[in-house]
Design a protein around this motif. Structure first.
Motif, PDB file in Angstrom:
ATOM      1  N   GLU A   1       0.850  -1.197   0.000  1.00  0.00           N
ATOM      2  CA  GLU A   1       0.000   0.000   0.000  1.00  0.00           C
ATOM      3  C   GLU A   1       0.886   1.247   0.000  1.00  0.00           C
ATOM      4  O   GLU A   1       2.049   1.218   0.415  1.00  0.00           O
ATOM      5  N   THR A   2       0.318   2.354  -0.425  1.00  0.00           N
ATOM      6  CA  THR A   2       0.989   3.642  -0.365  1.00  0.00           C
ATOM      7  C   THR A   2       0.045   4.677   0.236  1.00  0.00           C
ATOM      8  O   THR A   2      -1.182   4.488   0.229  1.00  0.00           O
ATOM      9  N   ARG A   3       0.625   5.755   0.751  1.00  0.00           N
ATOM     10  CA  ARG A   3      -0.183   6.821   1.339  1.00  0.00           C
ATOM     11  C   ARG A   3       0.394   8.188   0.998  1.00  0.00           C
ATOM     12  O   ARG A   3       1.602   8.411   1.094  1.00  0.00           O
ATOM     13  N   ILE A   4      -0.499   9.105   0.589  1.00  0.00           N
ATOM     14  CA  ILE A   4      -0.156  10.521   0.552  1.00  0.00           C
ATOM     15  C   ILE A   4      -1.002  11.268   1.588  1.00  0.00           C
ATOM     16  O   ILE A   4      -0.731  12.428   1.892  1.00  0.00           O
ATOM     17  N   ALA A   5      -2.013  10.592   2.124  1.00  0.00           N
ATOM     18  CA  ALA A   5      -2.869  11.121   3.186  1.00  0.00           C
ATOM     19  C   ALA A   5      -3.477   9.927   3.915  1.00  0.00           C
ATOM     20  O   ALA A   5      -3.466   8.800   3.401  1.00  0.00           O
ATOM     21  N   LEU A   6      -3.995  10.177   5.098  1.00  0.00           N
ATOM     22  CA  LEU A   6      -4.595   9.095   5.882  1.00  0.00           C
ATOM     23  C   LEU A   6      -5.941   8.698   5.287  1.00  0.00           C
ATOM     24  O   LEU A   6      -6.754   9.551   4.925  1.00  0.00           O
ATOM     25  N   GLU A   7      -6.167   7.392   5.202  1.00  0.00           N
ATOM     26  CA  GLU A   7      -7.434   6.862   4.699  1.00  0.00           C
ATOM     27  C   GLU A   7      -8.249   6.307   5.854  1.00  0.00           C
ATOM     28  O   GLU A   7      -7.725   6.024   6.941  1.00  0.00           O
ATOM     29  N   ASP A   8      -9.547   6.124   5.617  1.00  0.00           N
ATOM     30  CA  ASP A   8     -10.410   5.565   6.650  1.00  0.00           C
ATOM     31  C   ASP A   8      -9.862   4.201   7.082  1.00  0.00           C
ATOM     32  O   ASP A   8      -9.486   3.375   6.244  1.00  0.00           O
ATOM     33  N   GLY A   9      -9.824   3.988   8.383  1.00  0.00           N
ATOM     34  CA  GLY A   9      -9.288   2.742   8.932  1.00  0.00           C
ATOM     35  C   GLY A   9      -7.823   2.830   9.317  1.00  0.00           C
ATOM     36  O   GLY A   9      -7.318   1.977  10.042  1.00  0.00           O
ATOM     37  N   ASP A  10      -7.103   3.858   8.849  1.00  0.00           N
ATOM     38  CA  ASP A  10      -5.704   4.026   9.237  1.00  0.00           C
ATOM     39  C   ASP A  10      -5.623   4.422  10.707  1.00  0.00           C
ATOM     40  O   ASP A  10      -6.427   5.220  11.204  1.00  0.00           O
TER      41      ASP A  10
END
Length: 446
Positions: free
Chosen positions: A399-408
């Motif tokens: 997975e990758t992230r540029i912002a927090l997603e639901d469940g993080d």
């Protein structure tokens, strides 16, 4: 200011065995104060290993006398505010008495052990809550690296504000939405620009964490009476971790006078206040400044603060996603920073805050601002970790992230350490992003 004494003795051990484990945040040398819910009532307590000293239950045993007894009786309120407002010597007397009661071989050991669960319940069996009533919340901006990076991301010609090296910059936050560690952080609604530059209203798409340390005021000052730099730390009762959750998409669109709705939806605090006295072994010189930086003005320059205004404190952020937890993968460390990355000390923040005569009150919270350093590993928010979305953060499961997603979920921790001292921690500051709630549209609206 706090000096070393027998409570800091690295050879001291507790009859609470969990307090002697090298990994515990709460050895007998720490003894942080907090509050918890038990049998439907809010109680005040002190953390020791995996247990909590219930101060009301301890007071009822009549094992204390003098200033320690007075301080314990004062602490038997629903919050710590009355205790925090006491003269520091009385709080110190209570801390010393607790250290003696809890040390291995204490004459009171048998009596306390006989009513262990009544006086020292397991922390896992109670619900932790905010340690004190917080009336006001000021958040500073004191990391040069965090400030400069965000200035670049916004395309500013001079990414560092002109005042940054002359005074601790701050804004007035919202105390009503401060919450204790744990539970959901609900994604907020707000206005922002979409990818095409259009202004939209809806669930904030760019949600971020910000790793901070916060100071909580003990004794305040009268209106018009500034606090001197030399006495500023005497007004700090203790410190906790702060996650200043940020809806960057909202914040960057709205910010004219300062942050507003992009910040005020939720801020998380770790539940334990680590006292000034407990941190005495970890004090160090204030962080050094670069050659050519402006001289510190006299009202912010104190000899004691320059000698011991820093703290040898490492801070960490860990991230887990819903997919990672589903695959039973551990959270991944994404930030490792140090309090040395602050340009200003907490004493300077207090002195500056009151320099115009502003009165601080017991329970007021002062956030350090995001504690980012120069190194990539020391970037203390996801915006920096992803270079404002240009370089997505890669996670171990692909997975990758540029912002927090639901469940993080983000978990902040910190550890104070120094040669010859027993290391102490702050407990967790934890929060999990929950989906935005349906927005209540007006009757007949779309």
């Amino acid at each position: 200011m706090s000096a070393l004494n027998f409570t800091h003795d690295p050879a001291r051990r507790s009859w609470i065995e969990s307090a002697n484990a090298g990994t515990t945040d709460f050895p007998i040398q720490n003894l942080p104060f907090g509050a918890f819910v038990r049998d439907g009532q809010i109680r005040t307590g002190v953390a020791i290993g995996d247990r909590i000293v219930d101060l009301r239950a301890l007071h009822d045993l009549a094992l204390l006398d003098g200033d320690a007894a007075l301080a314990c009786a004062t602490a038997c309120d629903h919050t710590l505010n009355a205790l925090m407002a006491l003269d520091a010597r009385r709080v110190s007397a209570l801390r010393a008495a607790l250290s003696d009661l809890l040390q291995h071989g204490s004459p009171a050991q048998a009596r306390l052990a006989a009513s262990l669960d009544a006086v020292l319940p397991l922390a896992a069996d109670v619900e932790l809550t905010l340690p004190c009533a917080i009336g006001d919340y000021t958040d500073f901006l004191t990391s040069l690296h965090h400030t400069e990076r965000h200035g670049r991301y916004k395309g500013l010609a001079d990414p560092l504000p002109a005042a940054f090296k002359s005074l601790p910059i701050a804004y007035h936050g919202r105390a009503s939405s401060l919450r204790v560690s744990g539970g959901d952080v609900r994604r907020p609604h707000g206005q922002f620009r979409d990818a095409d530059g259009n202004v939209r209203f809806g669930p904030a798409p760019m949600l971020d964490f910000e790793l901070e340390l916060a100071a909580v005021i003990g004794r305040g000052n009268a209106l018009t009476q500034a606090i001197s730099i030399d006495t500023a730390r005497d007004h700090v009762f203790g410190y906790c971790l702060l996650n200043d959750w940020s809806a960057k998409s909202i914040q960057w669109f709205e910010q004219v006078l300062g942050p507003f709705l992009g910040k005020s939806f939720h801020s998380s605090l770790s539940p334990w206040l680590v006292t000034e006295e407990a941190l005495a072994p970890f004090r160090k010189a204030a962080p050094s400044r670069a050659a050519g930086d402006p001289a510190i003005l006299p009202h912010l320059h104190g000899a004691r603060d320059q000698q011991s205004g820093g703290i040898d404190l490492e801070l960490f952020a860990h991230l887990s996603t819903a997919a990672m937890r589903g695959d039973r993968m551990p959270a991944v460390q994404i930030t490792h920073t140090h309090l040395d990355n602050l340009y200003w000390t907490f004493a300077q923040m207090v002195a500056h805050h009151t320099s115009n005569g502003c009165n601080l009150r017991t329970g007021d919270l002062l956030g350090s601002g995001t504690i980012s350093g120069a190194d990539d590993a020391a970037r203390a928010c996801l915006t920096e970790l992803s270079e404002a979305g240009k370089k997505p953060l890669a996670l171990p499961n692909g997975e990758t992230r540029i912002a927090l997603e639901d469940g993080d979920e983000i978990v902040l921790t910190a550890r104070a350490s120094a040669p010859g001292a027993v290391s102490i921690g702050f407990g967790e500051c934890r929060g999990r992003i929950a989906p935005a709630l349906p927005y209540p549209h007006a009757a007949g609206g779309q």
